[in-house]
Design an enzyme around this catalytic site. Structure first.
Site, short mmCIF file in Angstrom:
data_model
loop_
_atom_site.label_atom_id
_atom_site.label_comp_id
_atom_site.label_asym_id
_atom_site.label_seq_id
_atom_site.Cartn_x
_atom_site.Cartn_y
_atom_site.Cartn_z
N ILE A 16 48.53 62.60 52.80
CA ILE A 16 47.61 63.51 52.12
C ILE A 16 47.08 62.86 50.84
O ILE A 16 47.83 62.24 50.09
CB ILE A 16 48.34 64.82 51.75
CG1 ILE A 16 48.65 65.65 53.00
CG2 ILE A 16 47.54 65.68 50.75
CD1 ILE A 16 47.43 66.14 53.77
N SER B 38 44.57 25.58 31.79
CA SER B 38 43.49 25.91 30.87
C SER B 38 43.98 26.77 29.70
O SER B 38 43.50 26.63 28.58
CB SER B 38 42.39 26.68 31.61
OG SER B 38 41.82 25.89 32.62
N ARG C 133 38.58 27.81 23.25
CA ARG C 133 38.63 26.62 24.10
C ARG C 133 38.21 25.40 23.28
O ARG C 133 38.79 24.34 23.39
CB ARG C 133 37.66 26.77 25.28
CG ARG C 133 37.53 25.52 26.12
CD ARG C 133 36.49 25.72 27.22
NE ARG C 133 36.43 24.59 28.13
CZ ARG C 133 35.66 23.53 27.97
NH1 ARG C 133 34.86 23.43 26.93
NH2 ARG C 133 35.67 22.55 28.86
N GLU D 236 45.83 39.10 37.83
CA GLU D 236 45.93 39.47 36.42
C GLU D 236 46.57 40.84 36.25
O GLU D 236 47.39 41.05 35.35
CB GLU D 236 44.55 39.47 35.76
CG GLU D 236 43.86 38.11 35.68
CD GLU D 236 43.17 37.72 36.98
OE1 GLU D 236 43.12 38.57 37.90
OE2 GLU D 236 42.69 36.59 37.07
#
Lengths: 487, 487
Positions: free
Chosen positions: A29, A217, A348, A240
């Site tokens: 349900i 990274s 970065r 993630e």
């Protein structure tokens, strides 16, 4: 049906977690009606595909449930028990009806259902004697088991384990050998952050974590510390949401200090778990690198714009965006002592290290004056990679006879928590205030008269070219300041 | 590995989509290394569990690929082709190496690989003659097929289909019989929104959509219009992310005008797809009900706080939060003509209908003065359910001799796009400005001197009790205004 359930169960299957039994209440349900409206999966096959053991039981037959649980305990991998049930069982004509999910049954139906089950329909919150006796026995049995356990704990090998637990429960942050960074050198904050993670993990037994397939990274590899479960590096895969939810679970458990990592723009995938971390006060460290348009040629899909605004607007959550490696260390010192989630938003691209050492108090207050000038008429506010631009612009303004103070704000939320008196000492109310941020930056209007900010998505290009293209340049800062002073 | 792939494939399996062939490039490599680091799923079983047909092929054997595709076309349900491949095949020692994903191969390796494959290592961007001939033949074959197709299109039954397509491509918005709402009546904007959806869907053939198992709460049921695929109501299941991604795909396809729906707080689950809609300029209508702390006793997990801030910070995305049913209609009129994504943030609780009819231009500018007072010294700004509080507070302030203009801002982003001259006409720069919003509200500092806002998560309770508890009351507005005037 939610994607996170597949992600998390895939992780459990990969690691063959042997202390995990999940009971699936299969009543077929959903709110809109029968599950077949939207769903035709073979649940057994789905979990077998993820390397789980699957058992089934009548979810209303206590003996069968008990036997199935005993079978499940014998497995040395994750087990799913599909318990076939009827929603609102016993509620007569409403049994099996999807409306019983949200709507109350009503007094009449409750009375008739009680009668049908052999209870007195007049009695409410009534516990029959035999049930009471059974539960009181269970309490006694539990107390006995606890006493035996406490006795065991005082014997070898538990003494050693208790000591290890004590070390986990009371981590010695003074033992961390914080990395040092030379003023004037160029260090991306993702790199300084990686060194900090390694330093903490070396000194603190319970500190560990991993990335959603971006460790190279994110710079989150804990060197020479092995892979989970024997070591400290967790490979979460490209998941993630499950990564953040699992990390929440580890943080909620207590003695461990876990981190998770991905690109800042991919924080979107785990937003629901970040919110849970904030709501639940979990000390989960989020490492989010590639923090602005300075991420390289991947372009707008990989360039966060609205993300700083979205996490600064989230209550009980600290978003640290250090201006350099030294601020990065100071931010971690604060986060380790804060029983709330913290995010480390790191660059970065390389950033000039501004100072060898930083007045700790400044960062602890969220923001501080990094350059003070006498008789200032302007205040420049920035965070992260834009602090350098603010400092350089301040020098150029001085050449034009415009004195500007420069304020670095590594943590907007912490600054907002400070009393107005403090804020007034670093952002002089008599000055015109320009905030600079390579992001949406709407929240800076709280402190600033104008904001040099991203008013669109980014573009594909090298970091320095994009900062120029979008106006994050000394001439543009000067122009905006002069316009402000002319208002 | 991403959860959305399971969600979307479950939907494809449920609807047995018979024009969907997915080729899975199975090279068993991720950024961190071999897939086995994080992943041990049986892909065939996983897709079979979701009712797909699964085929396999050597991904480097063209004849086998061709045969497998022919087999796949004969199926009348979704097909997965697992193509077993080697990453960087032909790149000699780098073949099968995970480092080939991100790092360039280098000139030397490229030269040696060309030589090994029988090419001249000196030649770059070189197309051998036989390849050129084959591709030029393919162009000719394609042109022939197009000519045949265009010929067919001019014959029955295609003429009729062309006319239907024309109606889809040029929807007649003037044919919509917009619902009317009586000033002074009480209508939750989720209810007015439901009536609007039904009115549009009745008049516009390509307008359709559904909810992630919350249609009864979102009020998105299109009455007497049947279920997808024969009808207009899509049951997406509890899969917000796939729902929004699928709706993006439908919008990108062209002639259709799709909507999706969930609770506003669950927009977190689909944030990545909302961002794609904005980046790609897709006319996707997001219906997000239960828009503040006024959602009832579900408590803080279900009460959006940071969400308005997060979507207002997202570029190229319009977040409409109508103050009443009449503004709700005006917002839809704008959204239908805007080739960008729009969100409708609607209340669960009833809101007084402020006007029978609204000056359309006011809403089109994002905000407008809903109550003007002569010699005003104060401006109150609000959106959604807080506009009523602003209006009432304005009356009480007037009794105290404080004249306040009241500005309703159903679309913050549209207001920000207006020239300063317009903004100055509705937010008089000579007035002190207080914004009121039962959410994070940091972005209001752009226009306001102070913001009465949520500074924490919500709590569990009835809407009116919570608004009182968190200070959204007339006395508190008066106090904040008086403090502002005393500054």
């Amino acid at each position: 049906m939610e994607g996170i359930s597949y992600e998390a169960c895939a992780v459990a299957g990969r690691y063959q977690l042997d202390n995990l039994i999940m009971i699936y209440d299969s009543n077929r349900i959903t709110i809109e009606g029968d599950t077949s409206l939207a769903w035709t999966e073979d649940v057994r096959l789905r979990f077998e595909a993820q390397d789980w053991k699957v058992l089934e039981t009548d979810g209303h037959n206590y003996e069968q449930i008990d036997k199935t649980l005993e079978l499940a305990k014998r497995e040395n991998r994750p087990v799913l028990i599909i318990a076939h049930t009827i929603i609102a069982k016993g509620a007569l004509e409403m049994a099996g009806d999807h409306n019983s999910h949200g709507a109350p049954l009503g007094d009449d139906l409750i009375a008739r259902a009680k009668e049908a089950a052999g209870f007195d329909p007049e009695k409410k919150f009534y516990i029959p004697d035999d049930v009471l006796v059974r539960f009181r026995c269970a309490v006694e049995e539990g107390e006995l088991a606890e006493r035996e356990w406490n006795h065991l704990l005082k014997q070898t090998p538990y003494i050693e384990q208790n000591e290890a637990l004590e070390r986990l429960l009371h981590p010695d942050f003074d033992a961390i050998e914080w990395p040092k960074f030379e003023a004037g050198s160029d260090v991306a904050t993702r790199d300084s952050n990686g060194k900090i993670l390694n330093a903490i993990a070396k000194a603190i037994p319970g500190f560990f974590g991993g990335s959603a397939d971006l460790a190279p990274s994110n710079k989150t590899e804990l060197k020479d510390m092995g892979d989970f479960p024997k070591g400290k590096n967790v490979h979460y895969g490209i998941r993630e949401h499950a990564m953040a939810a699992i990390t929440n679970g580890i943080a909620a458990y207590g003695p461990l200090l876990p981190f998770s990592a991905t690109f800042f723009v991919f924080s979107d995938y785990l937003k629901p778990a970040a919110r849970i971390a904030a709501l639940s006060g979990l000390q989960h460290f989020f490492v989010w690198t590639h923090d602005s348009i300075g991420v390289g040629e991947d372009g707008p899909t990989h360039q966060p714009i609205e993300h700083l605004s979205q996490f600064r607007a989230l209550p009980d959550f600290y978003t640290f965006r250090p201006a350099d490696a030294t601020e990065n260390v100071a931010c971690w010192k604060i986060a380790l002592k804060t029983k709330k989630p913290s995010a480390f938003v790191c660059s970065r691209q390389k950033l000039k290290v501004l100072k060898d050492d930083i007045a700790y108090g400044g960062v602890e207050n969220g923001g501080y004056m990094i350059k003070k000038r006498d008789n200032a008429t302007v205040t420049l506010i920035a965070s992260g990679s834009e602090v350098m631009l603010a400092l350089q612009s301040g020098c150029h303004l001085e050449e034009r006879g415009i004195m500007a103070n420069v304020v670095s704000v590594p943590c907007y939320e912490l600054l907002c928590e400070q009393p107005n008196e403090y804020i007034d000492t670093i952002i002089d109310p008599k000055t015109k205030v320009l905030a600079i941020e390579a992001a949406s930056g709407l929240e800076w209007y709280r402190f600033a008269d104008d904001v040099l900010r991203m008013e669109s998505f980014g573009a594909s290009g090298k970091a320095d070219e994009l900062f120029k293209y979008f106006g994050f340049t000394i001439p543009n800062v000067i122009e905006r300041v002069e316009a402000l002073l002319a208002r």
